[in-house]
Design a protein around this motif. Structure first.
Motif, PDB file in Angstrom:
ATOM      1  N   VAL A  27       0.845  -1.205   0.000  1.00 60.77           N
ATOM      2  CA  VAL A  27       0.000   0.000   0.000  1.00 60.77           C
ATOM      3  C   VAL A  27       0.877   1.250   0.000  1.00 60.77           C
ATOM      4  O   VAL A  27       0.657   2.202  -0.762  1.00 60.77           O
ATOM      5  CB  VAL A  27      -0.941  -0.007   1.237  1.00 60.77           C
ATOM      6  CG1 VAL A  27      -1.743   1.283   1.304  1.00 60.77           C
ATOM      7  CG2 VAL A  27      -1.869  -1.203   1.189  1.00 60.77           C
ATOM      8  N   HIS A  28       1.909   1.242   0.861  1.00 60.86           N
ATOM      9  CA  HIS A  28       2.821   2.377   1.014  1.00 60.86           C
ATOM     10  C   HIS A  28       3.477   2.728  -0.331  1.00 60.86           C
ATOM     11  O   HIS A  28       3.444   3.880  -0.763  1.00 60.86           O
ATOM     12  CB  HIS A  28       3.887   1.974   2.038  1.00 60.86           C
ATOM     13  CG  HIS A  28       4.699   3.094   2.599  1.00 60.86           C
ATOM     14  ND1 HIS A  28       4.207   3.966   3.547  1.00 60.86           N
ATOM     15  CD2 HIS A  28       5.980   3.478   2.375  1.00 60.86           C
ATOM     16  CE1 HIS A  28       5.151   4.834   3.880  1.00 60.86           C
ATOM     17  NE2 HIS A  28       6.240   4.563   3.183  1.00 60.86           N
ATOM     18  N   LEU A  29       4.034   1.729  -0.994  1.00 60.65           N
ATOM     19  CA  LEU A  29       4.743   1.964  -2.259  1.00 60.65           C
ATOM     20  C   LEU A  29       3.783   2.368  -3.368  1.00 60.65           C
ATOM     21  O   LEU A  29       4.082   3.250  -4.180  1.00 60.65           O
ATOM     22  CB  LEU A  29       5.521   0.712  -2.673  1.00 60.65           C
ATOM     23  CG  LEU A  29       6.718   0.367  -1.792  1.00 60.65           C
ATOM     24  CD1 LEU A  29       7.391  -0.903  -2.280  1.00 60.65           C
ATOM     25  CD2 LEU A  29       7.720   1.502  -1.768  1.00 60.65           C
ATOM     26  N   LEU A  30       2.610   1.724  -3.376  1.00 63.03           N
ATOM     27  CA  LEU A  30       1.613   2.062  -4.387  1.00 63.03           C
ATOM     28  C   LEU A  30       1.228   3.539  -4.280  1.00 63.03           C
ATOM     29  O   LEU A  30       1.155   4.264  -5.273  1.00 63.03           O
ATOM     30  CB  LEU A  30       0.374   1.179  -4.191  1.00 63.03           C
ATOM     31  CG  LEU A  30      -0.642   1.248  -5.319  1.00 63.03           C
ATOM     32  CD1 LEU A  30      -0.125   0.466  -6.513  1.00 63.03           C
ATOM     33  CD2 LEU A  30      -1.987   0.702  -4.872  1.00 63.03           C
ATOM     34  N   LEU A  31       1.030   3.994  -3.031  1.00 61.20           N
ATOM     35  CA  LEU A  31       0.636   5.392  -2.823  1.00 61.20           C
ATOM     36  C   LEU A  31       1.758   6.345  -3.219  1.00 61.20           C
ATOM     37  O   LEU A  31       1.509   7.400  -3.797  1.00 61.20           O
ATOM     38  CB  LEU A  31       0.241   5.608  -1.367  1.00 61.20           C
ATOM     39  CG  LEU A  31      -1.121   5.037  -0.987  1.00 61.20           C
ATOM     40  CD1 LEU A  31      -1.332   5.115   0.514  1.00 61.20           C
ATOM     41  CD2 LEU A  31      -2.227   5.774  -1.710  1.00 61.20           C
ATOM     42  N   VAL A  32       2.997   5.969  -2.895  1.00 63.16           N
ATOM     43  CA  VAL A  32       4.125   6.833  -3.258  1.00 63.16           C
ATOM     44  C   VAL A  32       4.190   6.983  -4.775  1.00 63.16           C
ATOM     45  O   VAL A  32       4.387   8.088  -5.297  1.00 63.16           O
ATOM     46  CB  VAL A  32       5.455   6.270  -2.701  1.00 63.16           C
ATOM     47  CG1 VAL A  32       6.633   7.058  -3.248  1.00 63.16           C
ATOM     48  CG2 VAL A  32       5.465   6.327  -1.190  1.00 63.16           C
ATOM     49  N   GLN A  33       3.975   5.876  -5.494  1.00 59.59           N
ATOM     50  CA  GLN A  33       3.997   5.943  -6.957  1.00 59.59           C
ATOM     51  C   GLN A  33       2.807   6.742  -7.495  1.00 59.59           C
ATOM     52  O   GLN A  33       2.944   7.566  -8.383  1.00 59.59           O
ATOM     53  CB  GLN A  33       3.963   4.529  -7.564  1.00 59.59           C
ATOM     54  CG  GLN A  33       5.183   3.690  -7.248  1.00 59.59           C
ATOM     55  CD  GLN A  33       6.492   4.399  -7.571  1.00 59.59           C
ATOM     56  OE1 GLN A  33       6.630   5.012  -8.617  1.00 59.59           O
ATOM     57  NE2 GLN A  33       7.444   4.351  -6.652  1.00 59.59           N
ATOM     58  N   ARG A  34       1.652   6.485  -6.934  1.00 55.54           N
ATOM     59  CA  ARG A  34       0.412   7.097  -7.413  1.00 55.54           C
ATOM     60  C   ARG A  34       0.420   8.606  -7.164  1.00 55.54           C
ATOM     61  O   ARG A  34      -0.009   9.376  -8.013  1.00 55.54           O
ATOM     62  CB  ARG A  34      -0.760   6.443  -6.668  1.00 55.54           C
ATOM     63  CG  ARG A  34      -2.107   6.800  -7.193  1.00 55.54           C
ATOM     64  CD  ARG A  34      -2.587   5.800  -8.208  1.00 55.54           C
ATOM     65  NE  ARG A  34      -3.894   6.218  -8.700  1.00 55.54           N
ATOM     66  CZ  ARG A  34      -4.125   6.565  -9.955  1.00 55.54           C
ATOM     67  NH1 ARG A  34      -3.156   6.530 -10.840  1.00 55.54           N
ATOM     68  NH2 ARG A  34      -5.324   6.933 -10.338  1.00 55.54           N
ATOM     69  N   GLN A  35       0.892   9.016  -5.966  1.00 59.37           N
ATOM     70  CA  GLN A  35       0.812  10.437  -5.606  1.00 59.37           C
ATOM     71  C   GLN A  35       2.081  11.206  -5.942  1.00 59.37           C
ATOM     72  O   GLN A  35       2.091  12.431  -5.904  1.00 59.37           O
ATOM     73  CB  GLN A  35       0.525  10.582  -4.113  1.00 59.37           C
ATOM     74  CG  GLN A  35      -0.784   9.927  -3.689  1.00 59.37           C
ATOM     75  CD  GLN A  35      -1.068  10.130  -2.228  1.00 59.37           C
ATOM     76  OE1 GLN A  35      -0.171  10.051  -1.403  1.00 59.37           O
ATOM     77  NE2 GLN A  35      -2.318  10.392  -1.901  1.00 59.37           N
ATOM     78  N   GLY A  36       3.155  10.477  -6.208  1.00 61.47           N
ATOM     79  CA  GLY A  36       4.427  11.147  -6.462  1.00 61.47           C
ATOM     80  C   GLY A  36       5.075  11.586  -5.160  1.00 61.47           C
ATOM     81  O   GLY A  36       4.478  11.486  -4.093  1.00 61.47           O
ATOM     82  N   MET A  37       6.315  12.081  -5.250  1.00 63.92           N
ATOM     83  CA  MET A  37       7.046  12.496  -4.065  1.00 63.92           C
ATOM     84  C   MET A  37       6.374  13.710  -3.424  1.00 63.92           C
ATOM     85  O   MET A  37       5.918  14.610  -4.138  1.00 63.92           O
ATOM     86  CB  MET A  37       8.472  12.904  -4.445  1.00 63.92           C
ATOM     87  CG  MET A  37       9.266  11.772  -5.033  1.00 63.92           C
ATOM     88  SD  MET A  37       9.617  10.549  -3.794  1.00 63.92           S
ATOM     89  CE  MET A  37      11.125   9.887  -4.447  1.00 63.92           C
ATOM     90  N   SER A  38       6.374  13.736  -2.122  1.00 61.08           N
ATOM     91  CA  SER A  38       5.856  14.899  -1.422  1.00 61.08           C
ATOM     92  C   SER A  38       6.827  16.074  -1.602  1.00 61.08           C
ATOM     93  O   SER A  38       8.038  15.882  -1.640  1.00 61.08           O
ATOM     94  CB  SER A  38       5.719  14.565   0.053  1.00 61.08           C
ATOM     95  OG  SER A  38       5.736  15.727   0.820  1.00 61.08           O
TER      96      SER A  38
END
Lengths: 359, 154
Positions: free
Chosen positions: A206-217
């Motif tokens: 979930v963590h990695l999927l969200l990082v990819q989906r939302q891009g870097m903060s």
């Protein structure tokens, strides 16, 4: 050769539409600013986790999870198995570096307010992975069944037991008996190699999927600068290559630590021996351990231990829920309070860890 | 807005629907608990009946130095036996009342000490310093000839 790989690519592409993925990767950019170095620690933690999975599976080839055989089997790995000392030392060292790297990652996210909307779920899954990571550390520590780990487990599970109402059943569940025995070792072994890896993998996905989906903060001041002044770097290949370089450096550090500072095994646990002088838990539990020493037996109307457990429990919960109570950052405003709280926590942890280490 | 096909529910209908809802909901809960109960019950370790130990032989008086202490196995619990500098024998539960560590006799401090969190007890088992919240339970020491026996206080 080229045609074979081209044909293979075409074969896979036809079935899973690789083109979309490549197009997605090509569009991904990493912000460049003075805090960019912190972006690497998530990847470093991931790399260390992968090392743990690989070395953990290797240790499983020889480890025996029972009261009478655990210590001897680790001794066997360390002394008889070819490169056994290396694999076990790397596993122990990586465990520590993983917690360190995850802590750095977590604090950098905290100070940059990267948990703010819309990345709350990334923060929660990350924090839960940190807790699971501590669980990995605590359960793995017992597996060699030595004196230090035996008493550390007694204390740790007893602390769970002081929580009002649910504490005792939790303690019995963890120990598998009223005392720390071979039953505890069996359970911890199961948690360490099956339960925790399962939970961790789901959280990680979930963590990695969200990082990819939302891009870097992006830090708030970076967002505030005009678009033409914002520097970025392509994720592929620029950032990824830097990532890999970091991983290579970490692997070298690990090899040096494992060779020059091999992990000790200590003495086999004896339930009928006194706790040895100088006993202490792993360094990442040390600040809590040291705090427990300073809390008197009774505080106002409650037991000191219960007070300590409630205090750290509440603090941990508030920390986990920071995206909910820090409304200002999510609203795009500067919240200095977060910096002060973060600094206080970092300074507290450092001071109490040092006190625990040297006293 | 209602179309012609839509049905305006009457109280009798609602009752029927509610009845079905409760039957279905109830059986879902019953089904879930019949699956979950065995799982949770399985996780709780069975209580093992231990052989009740009332007294153990702890060693010989002639080989037990003055001003020293030792841990004795009492059933499945550790018990500490101390011979004071005056030669008196005392025995207490060796399980620290703080967080379950095993205590030891510290000659240099003349106290019973717990290494885990620096808890101290005097030679009567009373918690005198550090985090322990309660004194150690005392055991009875009986000497028969040269043999030392420890038994539970009655």
């Amino acid at each position: 050769m080229k045609t074979i790989s081209n044909r293979l690519y075409a074969w896979i592409d036809e079935r899973v539409q690789l083109k979309d993925l490549v197009a997605f990767m090509a569009k991904k950019y990493v912000p460049v600013h003075r805090g960019s170095i912190w972006y690497y620690f998530g990847g470093v933690s991931l790399f260390l986790f992968i090392i743990q999975v690989v070395t953990g599976i290797l240790l499983l080839l020889y480890y025996k999870g029972s009261e009478s055989l655990a210590f001897e089997s680790v001794q066997f790995i360390m002394s008889k198995v070819t490169f056994g000392w290396l694999i076990r030392s790397i596993h122990s060292w990586t465990a520590n570096l993983f917690i360190l790297s995850a802590l750095i990652h977590m604090f950098s996210v905290f100070f940059e307010r990267a948990y703010r909307r819309p990345r709350e779920i990334t923060w929660f899954t990350g924090m839960l992975m940190l807790f699971v990571g501590l669980g990995f550390g605590f359960s793995g520590y017992l597996l060699p069944w030595n004196e230090l780990s035996y008493f550390a487990t007694k204390v740790g599970t007893d602390i769970a037991g002081v929580i009002p109402v649910v504490g005792k059943p939790i303690m019995i569940f963890l120990r598998g008996e009223t005392d720390v025995t071979g039953a505890t070792l069996s359970r911890f072994f199961g948690f360490h190699i099956a339960v925790l890896p399962g939970i961790f993998t789901v959280l990680l996905a979930v963590h990695l999927l969200l990082v990819q989906r939302q891009g870097m903060s992006q830090p708030q001041e970076f967002e505030a600068t005009p678009a033409e002044n914002r520097k970025t770097m392509p994720f592929f290949p620029n950032f990824l290559l830097r990532d890999l370089l970091f991983w290579l450096i970490i692997l070298n550090i690990l090899a040096m630590l494992a060779v020059f500072f091999p992990w000790e095994l200590g003495r086999k646990a004896d339930p009928f021996a006194s706790a040895p002088a100088g006993i202490r838990p792993e360094w990442y539990f040390l600040f809590m351990f040291q705090s427990l020493k300073y809390i008197p037996a009774r505080l106002w109307f409650i037991d000191g231990e219960i007070f300590g457990v409630l205090l750290f429990g509440t603090a941990g919960l508030l920390w986990l829920l920071v995206p909910f109570w820090d409304r200002k950052s999510s609203g795009g405003k500067r919240n200095r309070l977060i910096t002060y709280i973060g600094l206080f926590v970092v300074v507290y942890i450092i001071i109490f860890t040092l006190l625990g280490w040297f006293l | 807005m209602l179309t012609m096909n839509e049905h305006i529910s009457t109280p009798a209908d609602g009752g029927k629907r509610d009845f079905l809802k409760y039957i279905l909901g109830g059986s879902l809960i019953a089904w879930a608990s019949s699956v979950l109960y065995p799982l949770f019950a399985y996780m709780r370790p069975p209580v093992q009946t231990e052989v009740e130990v009332s007294s153990v032989k702890a060693g010989k008086l002639s080989t037990f130095d003055k001003d020293s202490g030792t841990i004795v196995r009492f059933g499945n619990k550790p018990v500490i036996l101390i011979r004071t500098s005056t030669g008196e024998l005392r025995s207490f539960s060796a399980t620290c009342t703080h967080l379950d560590c095993t205590v030891q006799y510290r000659k240099d401090m003349g106290v019973i000490w717990c290494a885990c969190h620096n808890g101290k007890y005097d030679l009567n088992g009373r918690n005198i310093s550090g985090p322990p919240p309660r004194p150690l339970d005392e055991y009875r020491v009986v000497i028969q000839g040269d043999d030392i026996f420890i038994s539970k206080q009655t």
